[in-house]
Design a protein around this motif. Structure first.
Motif, short mmCIF file in Angstrom:
data_model
loop_
_atom_site.label_atom_id
_atom_site.label_comp_id
_atom_site.label_asym_id
_atom_site.label_seq_id
_atom_site.Cartn_x
_atom_site.Cartn_y
_atom_site.Cartn_z
N CYS A 144 0.84 -1.20 0.00
CA CYS A 144 0.00 0.00 0.00
C CYS A 144 0.88 1.25 0.00
N GLN A 145 0.38 2.28 -0.65
CA GLN A 145 1.16 3.51 -0.76
C GLN A 145 0.46 4.67 -0.05
N ILE A 196 -5.81 12.57 1.01
CA ILE A 196 -6.95 11.97 1.71
C ILE A 196 -8.22 12.38 0.98
N GLU A 255 -14.69 7.49 7.66
CA GLU A 255 -14.94 6.98 6.31
C GLU A 255 -13.64 6.86 5.52
N ASN A 302 -12.12 3.73 6.65
CA ASN A 302 -12.84 2.59 6.07
C ASN A 302 -12.46 2.36 4.61
N MET A 303 -12.17 3.45 3.91
CA MET A 303 -11.76 3.30 2.51
C MET A 303 -10.44 2.53 2.42
N PHE A 324 -11.12 -1.02 2.18
CA PHE A 324 -12.22 -1.21 1.22
C PHE A 324 -12.35 -2.66 0.76
N ARG A 352 -4.85 5.46 7.13
CA ARG A 352 -5.70 4.89 6.08
C ARG A 352 -4.97 3.74 5.37
N ALA A 353 -3.68 3.96 5.09
CA ALA A 353 -2.92 2.90 4.43
C ALA A 353 -2.76 1.70 5.37
N ARG A 393 -19.71 4.75 -0.69
CA ARG A 393 -18.53 5.42 -0.14
C ARG A 393 -17.37 5.36 -1.13
N MET A 442 -5.97 2.67 -2.83
CA MET A 442 -6.57 1.99 -1.68
C MET A 442 -7.24 0.67 -2.10
#
Lengths: 240, 406
Positions: A84-85, A92, A100, A103-104, A107, A152-153, B276, B291
């Motif tokens: 992951c990057q 973001i 959220e 959560n992405m 995903f 997030r990553a 989303r 992602m």
């Protein structure tokens, strides 16, 4: 015998239109390492990361991840496989809430319980995000956004994390904290890290090995300690 | 009057002068020569109206209306709180019950307009998936409406397939059309996509216009069946009687059902994992890809889902008019639907319903000014962009949530 590298680039070239940005890059990252790529503006550091992820398709050479050729694949197939990057400039999702956004990062994952636990883990790494979980990402400060991008990553449970200029435009104190957390992610969670930085001093203090890039080529490769001692590097990148 | 208000009035006068400069060439230059009277009349009406509102506004600024506005605002707030305290389900049931009433007492005209509004609500919400959620500017959306309408029209004329059976078929055909249009175009971004979708919308219309053997070209297709139902009849024993839902009250209930289905479906999509991901693509496509979002497949899905609701609305349109022709699917319709989405508030379901009401129902009240509708449209849009750029009722996720928690 050393274990095989988790990521290996062999003579990778890529171009934007007719302008060649990478002129044959070869590098390797071993499991558990923190490897840094340093270099000036326009040396091709970010392009290297984007080429690894397949956002910029390589024109020649091959990228191997975990022993498999991944060059030419779609970028969205990599996070499920543990790569992951954190892109340059954070990127973001400004109008989604912090929660959220996180959560992405998860995903492609279906294990809801584990996702909830990972989110708690992210909140222990970055407590400020927990306070702001219902706030839109775009309303965070620059440092908080960088933390959100890293968190997030992490939600994708990476084995190899590509970090692109986490210090960009941030105050020195916040940069220091972010680097501490990167170290923690590497040591406690066992995530291998490939770090692209302009702040060569900090990056080399954190990393085990380093590559120096100039105009689309790797000009030097050595252990981070040696690079810090190298007089030419000190002159060119450490401002002496 | 203080200096500040003087400035405001100066600006107002300047604006009105500029307005007349624009208005006169539009109204004053006629084939019979130049005239001033009609344009002056319209201008004077506008001047009087704006002066009135300006006067009220100044009074309010000076606090002279507090005796009225303060209690009114607090009353509004307490009513809002009381309504907010009620459970959502109860509110929804009450709203649906209220929406079921009009056919009992309203006249043909009102029903006709309400049916129109609800058709456009379906279209607006469908387009909202593409534009509001996924952030892809689509200027040819009406093509899917056309595909839905012609699907039902042709099946009904040639094979007498009942309406209810055709609804899913029409939705499916529209979704396929969405994929056909989306597959080659979705690699493009931004303005390029808008231009290409505009072109595809026109292509669909031209095909409908020129494929004489299939669509009867510009003459259109006549004699499409209305929706039919089997209704129990107790006249002598129990039999099922087939009746055509040709009358407006029946059609009203059909489209009400379709609109409610659309609202529910879009609401569910909006708050799903896929919704989303659509929003993430809108925010930053590359980041979404990094992602692990397959952006191409999701954009195609957004296109197809948007087209489904366009197709449903189209099938109903054909059944209600019982006539279709390519003239119903002009570019201006695409622009109208897009205006509703933008005016109401992107990605906001109540906003889009409000936008539809504003653009379909309001012009009905001002039938006398029909000639100037586009002028008013332009003016309204400009004012909206200046004062409420997020729309009449901005979407929660796009707007207030963060401020609420602070």
């Amino acid at each position: 015998m050393t274990p095989p590298p988790i990521l290996e680039l062999r003579d990778v070239r890529s171009a934007y239109g007719r302008i060649e940005a990478l002129k044959g890059i070869s590098l390797a990252v071993n499991p558990g390492e923190i490897v840094t790529i340093i270099g000036a503006n326009g040396a091709g550091k970010s392009t290297t990361l984007m080429t690894i992820c397949g956002v910029v398709p390589p024109t020649a050479g091959e990228v191997r991840y975990d022993g498999e050729v991944i060059s030419g694949r779609n970028p969205d197939l990599l996070p499920p496989r543990g790569l992951c990057q954190v892109p340059e400039g954070r990127r973001i999702f400004p109008r989604l809430t912090v929660e959220e956004n996180l959560n992405m990062g998860a995903f492609f994952r279906k294990d809801q319980d584990q996702i909830a636990r990972d989110m708690e883990h992210a909140f222990t790494l970055f407590p400020v995000l927990k306070e702001r979980r219902r706030q839109r990402g775009g309303t965070l400060s620059g440092g908080e956004q960088q933390m959100l991008a890293i968190a997030r990553a992490l939600m994708s449970k990476p084995r190899l994390l590509l970090l692109d200029e986490p210090s960009l435009g941030l105050a020195p104190l916040i940069v220091k904290r972010i680097f501490e957390i990167v170290k923690q992610i590497n040591q406690q969670d066992g995530v291998t890290i490939l770090l692209v930085e302009q702040n060569a001093n900090l990056a080399l203090q954190l990393a085990t090995r380093g590559y120096v890039m100039e105009t689309g080529q790797v000009v030097l490769e050595d252990s981070a300690a040696n690079l810090l001692k190298n007089p030419e590097i000190r002159k060119a990148y450490l401002g002496e | 009057m203080t200096l500040e208000y003087k400035k405001i009035f100066q600006k107002w006068a300047l604006g009105l002068a500029w307005f007349y400069l624009l208005l006169w060439p539009l109204m004053g230059i006629t084939p019979d020569g130049l005239s001033f009277a009609p344009s002056l009349k319209v201008w004077a009406t506008v001047a009087a109206g704006t002066a009135f509102f300006l006067f009220i506004w100044i009074l309010k600024q000076q606090g002279r209306l507090d005796f009225f506005s303060r209690p009114a605002i607090s009353l509004g707030r307490s009513v809002g709180k009381a309504v907010g305290a009620l459970p959502n389900k109860l509110l929804a049931v009450a709203a649906i019950a209220a929406l079921c009433l009009p056919p009992l007492f309203a006249g043909r005209y009102v029903l006709d307009v309400s049916i129109n509004v609800m058709i456009y609500v379906c279209l607006g919400l469908g387009l909202n998936i593409v534009v509001g959620l996924c952030g892809l500017l689509d200027l040819g959306y009406i093509a899917f409406y056309g595909v839905g309408a012609y699907t039902y029209a042709l099946l009904s004329i040639n094979y007498a397939v009942p309406f209810w059976l055709c609804l899913p078929v029409a939705a499916g055909m529209a979704a396929i059309a969405g994929c056909i249009i989306g597959y080659p175009t979705l690699r493009m971004r931004g303005d390029y996509l808008a231009i290409v979708t505009l072109g595809f919308g026109e292509i669909v219309r031209l095909i409908l216009n020129n494929w004489m053997e299939l669509t009867n070209g510009p003459n259109g297709i006549l004699g499409i069946n209305a929706p039919g139902v089997w209704w129990p009849n107790w006249a002598d024993g129990f039999t099922l009687e087939h009746i055509w839902l040709k009358k407006l009250p029946y059609l009203y209930y059909v489209i009400l059902g379709l609109a409610l289905f659309t609202i529910l479906a879009v609401h569910r999509l909006n708050y799903s994992r896929i919704g989303r991901a659509w929003e993430a693509i809108r925010e930053d496509e590359t980041a979404a890809e990094l992602m692990g979002v397959n952006t191409f497949r999701l954009k195609l899905l957004a296109y197809a889902m948007g087209a489904v609701f366009g197709g449903l609305a189209g099938a109903f349109f054909a059944a209600r008019m019982r006539f279709v022709s390519p003239n119903s699917f002009l570019f201006i319709e695409s622009a109208m639907v897009l205006s509703m989405v933008v005016l109401g508030g992107m990605a906001s379901i109540p906003g889009i319903i409000l936008g539809t009401l504003a653009l379909i129902a309001l012009p009905e009240f001002f039938r006398d000014f029909e000639q100037y509708r586009m002028l008013a449209f332009g003016g309204a849009m400009t004012i909206m962009m200046l004062f409420r750029p997020k729309g009449l009722w901005p979407a929660k996720r796009l707007g207030q949530r963060s401020e609420e928690s602070q």
